[in-house]
Design an enzyme around this catalytic site. Sequence first.
Site, PDB file in Angstrom:
ATOM      1  N   LYS A 249      42.970  31.538  32.325  1.00 19.70           N
ATOM      2  CA  LYS A 249      41.711  32.139  32.783  1.00 19.70           C
ATOM      3  C   LYS A 249      41.755  33.655  32.647  1.00 19.70           C
ATOM      4  O   LYS A 249      40.845  34.267  32.076  1.00 19.70           O
ATOM      5  CB  LYS A 249      41.450  31.760  34.244  1.00 19.70           C
ATOM      6  CG  LYS A 249      40.254  32.496  34.867  1.00 19.70           C
ATOM      7  CD  LYS A 249      40.077  32.143  36.337  1.00 19.70           C
ATOM      8  CE  LYS A 249      40.854  33.049  37.261  1.00 19.70           C
ATOM      9  NZ  LYS A 249      40.085  34.201  37.731  1.00 19.70           N
ATOM     10  N   ASN A 250      42.804  34.271  33.188  1.00 16.59           N
ATOM     11  CA  ASN A 250      42.854  35.731  33.199  1.00 16.59           C
ATOM     12  C   ASN A 250      42.973  36.310  31.798  1.00 16.59           C
ATOM     13  O   ASN A 250      42.508  37.420  31.533  1.00 16.59           O
ATOM     14  CB  ASN A 250      44.017  36.213  34.076  1.00 16.59           C
ATOM     15  CG  ASN A 250      43.764  35.953  35.549  1.00 16.59           C
ATOM     16  OD1 ASN A 250      42.623  35.790  35.971  1.00 16.59           O
ATOM     17  ND2 ASN A 250      44.820  35.913  36.343  1.00 16.59           N
TER      18      ASN A 250
ATOM     19  N   ARG B  28      35.354  40.049  39.482  1.00 16.26           N
ATOM     20  CA  ARG B  28      35.961  41.355  39.239  1.00 16.26           C
ATOM     21  C   ARG B  28      36.186  41.643  37.763  1.00 16.26           C
ATOM     22  O   ARG B  28      36.114  42.791  37.329  1.00 16.26           O
ATOM     23  CB  ARG B  28      37.303  41.462  39.967  1.00 16.26           C
ATOM     24  CG  ARG B  28      37.201  41.708  41.447  1.00 16.26           C
ATOM     25  CD  ARG B  28      38.531  42.132  42.003  1.00 16.26           C
ATOM     26  NE  ARG B  28      39.053  43.313  41.333  1.00 16.26           N
ATOM     27  CZ  ARG B  28      38.663  44.559  41.607  1.00 16.26           C
ATOM     28  NH1 ARG B  28      37.747  44.769  42.518  1.00 16.26           N
ATOM     29  NH2 ARG B  28      39.186  45.570  40.969  1.00 16.26           N
TER      30      ARG B  28
ATOM     31  N   CYS C  27      37.189  37.577  44.559  1.00 18.23           N
ATOM     32  CA  CYS C  27      37.810  37.045  45.774  1.00 18.23           C
ATOM     33  C   CYS C  27      38.021  38.136  46.813  1.00 18.23           C
ATOM     34  O   CYS C  27      38.344  39.275  46.490  1.00 18.23           O
ATOM     35  CB  CYS C  27      39.166  36.415  45.439  1.00 18.23           C
ATOM     36  SG  CYS C  27      39.050  34.765  44.724  1.00 18.23           S
TER      37      CYS C  27
ATOM     38  N   ARG D 290      40.592  46.052  45.954  1.00 21.75           N
ATOM     39  CA  ARG D 290      41.170  46.175  44.630  1.00 21.75           C
ATOM     40  C   ARG D 290      40.324  47.194  43.861  1.00 21.75           C
ATOM     41  O   ARG D 290      39.440  46.845  43.084  1.00 21.75           O
ATOM     42  CB  ARG D 290      41.192  44.818  43.924  1.00 21.75           C
ATOM     43  CG  ARG D 290      42.061  43.814  44.637  1.00 21.75           C
ATOM     44  CD  ARG D 290      42.329  42.586  43.797  1.00 21.75           C
ATOM     45  NE  ARG D 290      41.177  41.702  43.773  1.00 21.75           N
ATOM     46  CZ  ARG D 290      41.129  40.589  43.043  1.00 21.75           C
ATOM     47  NH1 ARG D 290      42.136  40.262  42.276  1.00 21.75           N
ATOM     48  NH2 ARG D 290      40.076  39.815  43.069  1.00 21.75           N
ATOM     49  N   PRO D 291      40.558  48.480  44.102  1.00 22.28           N
ATOM     50  CA  PRO D 291      39.665  49.501  43.554  1.00 22.28           C
ATOM     51  C   PRO D 291      39.748  49.585  42.032  1.00 22.28           C
ATOM     52  O   PRO D 291      40.763  49.213  41.432  1.00 22.28           O
ATOM     53  CB  PRO D 291      40.185  50.791  44.201  1.00 22.28           C
ATOM     54  CG  PRO D 291      41.616  50.507  44.526  1.00 22.28           C
ATOM     55  CD  PRO D 291      41.670  49.054  44.867  1.00 22.28           C
ATOM     56  N   VAL D 292      38.674  50.090  41.440  1.00 23.37           N
ATOM     57  CA  VAL D 292      38.633  50.245  39.990  1.00 23.37           C
ATOM     58  C   VAL D 292      38.932  51.686  39.592  1.00 23.37           C
ATOM     59  O   VAL D 292      38.705  52.065  38.458  1.00 23.37           O
ATOM     60  CB  VAL D 292      37.258  49.809  39.431  1.00 23.37           C
ATOM     61  CG1 VAL D 292      37.002  48.347  39.723  1.00 23.37           C
ATOM     62  CG2 VAL D 292      36.137  50.675  39.992  1.00 23.37           C
ATOM     63  N   ASP D 293      39.459  52.478  40.519  1.00 25.38           N
ATOM     64  CA  ASP D 293      39.657  53.889  40.214  1.00 25.38           C
ATOM     65  C   ASP D 293      40.623  54.104  39.054  1.00 25.38           C
ATOM     66  O   ASP D 293      40.453  55.042  38.271  1.00 25.38           O
ATOM     67  CB  ASP D 293      40.124  54.659  41.456  1.00 25.38           C
ATOM     68  CG  ASP D 293      41.415  54.130  42.040  1.00 25.38           C
ATOM     69  OD1 ASP D 293      41.617  52.903  41.986  1.00 25.38           O
ATOM     70  OD2 ASP D 293      42.213  54.939  42.542  1.00 25.38           O
ATOM     71  N   LEU D 294      41.637  53.229  38.894  1.00 26.72           N
ATOM     72  CA  LEU D 294      42.559  53.400  37.770  1.00 26.72           C
ATOM     73  C   LEU D 294      41.886  53.130  36.435  1.00 26.72           C
ATOM     74  O   LEU D 294      42.197  53.780  35.434  1.00 26.72           O
ATOM     75  CB  LEU D 294      43.778  52.495  37.933  1.00 26.72           C
ATOM     76  CG  LEU D 294      44.782  52.884  39.018  1.00 26.72           C
ATOM     77  CD1 LEU D 294      46.040  52.052  38.902  1.00 26.72           C
ATOM     78  CD2 LEU D 294      45.134  54.359  38.930  1.00 26.72           C
TER      79      LEU D 294
ATOM     80  N   ASP E  55      49.712  35.528  42.438  1.00 28.21           N
ATOM     81  CA  ASP E  55      48.800  34.399  42.326  1.00 28.21           C
ATOM     82  C   ASP E  55      49.478  33.048  42.545  1.00 28.21           C
ATOM     83  O   ASP E  55      48.816  32.009  42.494  1.00 28.21           O
ATOM     84  CB  ASP E  55      48.100  34.405  40.961  1.00 28.21           C
ATOM     85  CG  ASP E  55      46.929  35.378  40.914  1.00 28.21           C
ATOM     86  OD1 ASP E  55      46.526  35.889  41.972  1.00 28.21           O
ATOM     87  OD2 ASP E  55      46.409  35.623  39.809  1.00 28.21           O
TER      88      ASP E  55
ATOM     89  N   ILE F 137      51.526  43.018  46.414  1.00 23.24           N
ATOM     90  CA  ILE F 137      50.468  43.355  45.455  1.00 23.24           C
ATOM     91  C   ILE F 137      49.131  43.581  46.157  1.00 23.24           C
ATOM     92  O   ILE F 137      48.489  44.618  45.984  1.00 23.24           O
ATOM     93  CB  ILE F 137      50.325  42.251  44.391  1.00 23.24           C
ATOM     94  CG1 ILE F 137      51.683  41.955  43.745  1.00 23.24           C
ATOM     95  CG2 ILE F 137      49.304  42.650  43.342  1.00 23.24           C
ATOM     96  CD1 ILE F 137      52.309  43.112  43.021  1.00 23.24           C
TER      97      ILE F 137
ATOM     98  N   ARG G 162      36.602  28.319  40.057  1.00 23.69           N
ATOM     99  CA  ARG G 162      36.707  29.554  39.299  1.00 23.69           C
ATOM    100  C   ARG G 162      37.999  29.610  38.500  1.00 23.69           C
ATOM    101  O   ARG G 162      38.081  30.351  37.518  1.00 23.69           O
ATOM    102  CB  ARG G 162      36.637  30.773  40.235  1.00 23.69           C
ATOM    103  CG  ARG G 162      35.288  30.978  40.905  1.00 23.69           C
ATOM    104  CD  ARG G 162      35.275  32.245  41.745  1.00 23.69           C
ATOM    105  NE  ARG G 162      35.820  33.351  40.991  1.00 23.69           N
ATOM    106  CZ  ARG G 162      36.812  34.146  41.410  1.00 23.69           C
ATOM    107  NH1 ARG G 162      37.361  33.947  42.590  1.00 23.69           N
ATOM    108  NH2 ARG G 162      37.265  35.116  40.653  1.00 23.69           N
TER     109      ARG G 162
END
Length: 421
Positions: free
Chosen positions: A22-23, A94, A118, A123-127, A308, A330, A400
């Site tokens: 999936k990922n 995400r 989820c 889980r920020p997107v700043d990176l 996971d 994590i 999902r």
Amino acid sequence: MDSIIVTGNGPLNGQIPIAGAKNACLTLMPATLLSDEPLTLTNAPRLSDIRTMTTLLQSLGAEVSTLNEGKVLAMSSHDLSNLTADYDIVRKMRASILVLGPMLARAGAAVVSLPGGCAIGARPVDLHLKALEALGAELELRDGYVHAKAPGGLKGAVFEFPFVSVGATENALMAATLAKGTTVLKNAAREPEIVDLAQCLRRMGAQIDGEGTDTITIQGVERLSGATHQVVTDRIELGTYMLAPAIAGGEVELLGGRQDLLTAFIEKLEEAGVTVTDTDKGIKVSRNGNGIHAVDVTTAPFPGFPTDLQAQMMALLTTAEGVSVLEEKIFENRFMHAPELMRMGARIDVQGGTAKVTGVSKLKGAPVMATDLRASVSLILAGLAAEGDTTVSRVYHLDRGYEQVEEKLRAVGAIIERVPG
């Protein structure tokens, strides 16, 4: 909402086919935005997240067709008619943020809603944004959207991630393929999904070296072409079903499984008393006859123990002999399955990012509620070895990330059924 009822029924025996990752697939699909030629993905998993990404790509002007009962995705982005990824689609997942880098690299502009997914912590997107800024993107956050532009195109740069981020590595890697000059990504993620993406991009004409290490070098090219690529085996689905015979007993062969995808996880399984062997078709898993013993687990980026698989491993350790300690390094807030397992008789003490699990002789079936994707399948695994019926509600999370979970488990002897809500 649908529920799943699992009845403990003793050992499992037979074969379970493992789907494409999936990922990996969710990362590979946005790569179609980098080229005006077709990209075809084989071994695609049939999941709701894949359908969500399909809807998102189609909203941007891409053509996406599913073939061979959904296992093949034929995509073409010859005409990007829309550069805005809308909130109503992006909020569901995400991985939607992964369209940002490709659109920016090819079209020089993109507007992408901040994503959902989820509820397992911030889980920020700043990176993602910092890496793209290093490549010359001009970014503004406004009204819940990332407004990005690169009027003169992206430019190669050296960027070191302050901590390992799979998604940010993927976004930066895709964007850098069309940037002018050389990009070096340091402290990059090393996951098999990163390697799979790099291999696909190389088939499209990208110049990439170092995937699978912590330093990836990309020499930008003017354009990418079409390609056909097979999605890598889903290591999280693989690890999940490896735990089924470990929990319930018996012997199960996982078709398409590869030990190199889960080295740290398999080491812990074997330490706990599980036998893992290679076969001509994949991996065979069984208990070694001495019962399950407590082990300590600390999650870490690849090649460490996958976050996971932490919830599923906890399900196994609830009936292990002794006391196990699981440390989640994590994501914060990722022990929400613990109270549900306790409803089944597990003894678990959670303190911050650490859970102490004291093994009990037997779990008992109970009504439980799924709180996220991996938690939902951990409760199903626990139900395989529990006395009586376990009813897992809110299983929309499950769809999902796992295709045909009831069919796959029934094929090896589990008593499991879905009850429409």
